[in-house]
Design an enzyme around this catalytic site. Sequence first.
Site, mmCIF file in Angstrom:
data_model
loop_
_atom_site.group_PDB
_atom_site.id
_atom_site.type_symbol
_atom_site.label_atom_id
_atom_site.label_comp_id
_atom_site.label_asym_id
_atom_site.label_seq_id
_atom_site.Cartn_x
_atom_site.Cartn_y
_atom_site.Cartn_z
ATOM 1 N N CYS A 16 0.809 -1.207 0.000
ATOM 2 C CA CYS A 16 0.000 0.000 0.000
ATOM 3 C C CYS A 16 0.847 1.264 0.000
ATOM 4 C CB CYS A 16 -0.845 0.062 1.270
ATOM 5 S SG CYS A 16 -1.899 -1.344 1.483
ATOM 6 N N GLY A 42 0.470 0.228 -5.120
ATOM 7 C CA GLY A 42 -0.775 -0.528 -5.056
ATOM 8 C C GLY A 42 -1.724 -0.088 -6.134
ATOM 9 N N ASN A 117 -0.251 1.006 5.839
ATOM 10 C CA ASN A 117 0.651 0.292 4.939
ATOM 11 C C ASN A 117 1.473 -0.668 5.787
ATOM 12 O OD1 ASN A 117 3.812 1.207 3.411
ATOM 13 N ND2 ASN A 117 2.547 -0.532 2.966
ATOM 14 N N GLY A 118 1.365 -1.950 5.492
ATOM 15 C CA GLY A 118 2.157 -2.905 6.255
ATOM 16 C C GLY A 118 1.339 -4.121 6.617
ATOM 17 N N TYR A 257 13.668 -2.396 -5.065
ATOM 18 C CA TYR A 257 12.571 -2.478 -6.036
ATOM 19 C C TYR A 257 11.347 -1.621 -5.722
ATOM 20 C CZ TYR A 257 8.673 -4.568 -8.623
ATOM 21 O OH TYR A 257 7.575 -4.752 -9.410
#
Length: 484
Positions: A16, A42, A117-118, A257
């Site tokens: 996310c 995302g 996020n996570g 990345y």
Amino acid sequence: MTKPRRHDNDRFHDECGIFGIFGHPEASAHAALGLHALQHRGQEAAGIVAYNGEHFRSHRALGLVGDNFSSEEVIRRLPGAMAIGHVRYSTTGETVLRNVQPLFADYEFGGLAIAHNGNLTNAYAARKSLVRRGCIFQSTSDTETIIHLIAISHYSTVVDRMIDALRQLEGAYSLVALTRENLIGVRDSLGIRPLVLGRFGEAYILASETCALDIIGAEFVRDVEPGEIIVIDDKGLRSIKPFAKARSRFCIFEYIYFARPDSVVLGKNVYEVRKRIGAELARESHVDADLVVPVPDSGVPAAIGYAEQSGVPFEIGIIRNHYVGRTFIEPTDRIRHLGVRLKHNANAAYLRDKRVILIDDSIVRGTTSVKIVEMVRRAGAREIHMRISSPPIRESCFYGIDTPDREKLLAARYDVEAMAGHIGADTLAFLSFDGLYRAVGGAGRDGENPQYCDACFSGDYPIKLSDREEGPIPHQLSLLAEPG
Ligand code: SF4
């Protein structure tokens, strides 16, 4: 009906991206722009919740930010000077609208929206105990656990309730939350997932990456620190550090990345780091060749670094089709078999009779590498030497990154020589741990005190995997039917 399938399932995917803004009359329009810049984190869904001093309003939808937030009509329905937003790539919970964030709840103190996020590593246990206490979950997202823990907390202020909730949870997360008075930002104690603070005139911004500040012309102030809670209201900004101090373990894969190359992560430009990674790779495992060719787009910066270091010419020997959607309906077996050529095509005129060094950022299942190597070979390359700008991925990530099970990871099944045979390359080499740590500017991985999370390479998980230690996790929805 044929089910749309994820076209690119041979990569790690970030879960996310999050964005928050406080103190700007066009908060939701800027949130939409910020989310647009974070789209790489995302692509399955996007949402914004805004508050105008009277009402919270939300718009959440499956699909891309541009498809859902580019109309004036939608933005007009999200008035106010405070907003938070979220782009989602699900790692837990299904991709259905009820899981799309920000999640919102009404409490006795007023409304609260959260975007996260996570991944929480004890969310299943926490959820089970909350369900037993009478909490009825509306989504299958682990973020909702935070919402319920805030609801049952005995503390009076929203910030204290949030601290109380987060103390009961383990995991890697960054989150932004919106109340009637505050924009709140939190990073987990080890700072595994990113969060930055920015300024846009008088307004404050919180975002997963600095590229979301750049898009609106906001100024980068600093990274939110591991374990820090930022509370922004009409009086300004407050920083609270309620959690026990721990050594930071930022996700090293952000450099390899996930993060956009133009973002600055912990003070370092990601593109620069990727070039340094490529140079390290050339120092470690160079081989005589005619061309350095990246697997686009993610292999490009490392390939430039490799070419600069080795003196071998860099060429775009593979062309990427940028118009292939995130999901692609592949209606027949024959079409499905075309696989990677939907996305990549060899630039044969440059590859014929050449000894090629192919640079990619990682090998996950290996399915893409097999197709890419075959494509380059069919274009007439004489030798193919695959060089990977990360160590072999031997473990799954449980900290918010979508990864296959361990047994599907090519490096968990084969040694490097066997992997080379499997993907059809003449030789294969990965970046070493030391090379990676040198490139990111760390003091080296000493095994006892690493400064990054590198668990998907090393198996050294810095946060307990409590739920997994309890055994296989059943589908989260089944919790609602579980006997108490
Ligand atoms: Fe990042 Fe890998 Fe750690 Fe996951 S396990 S947080 S992908 S370094």
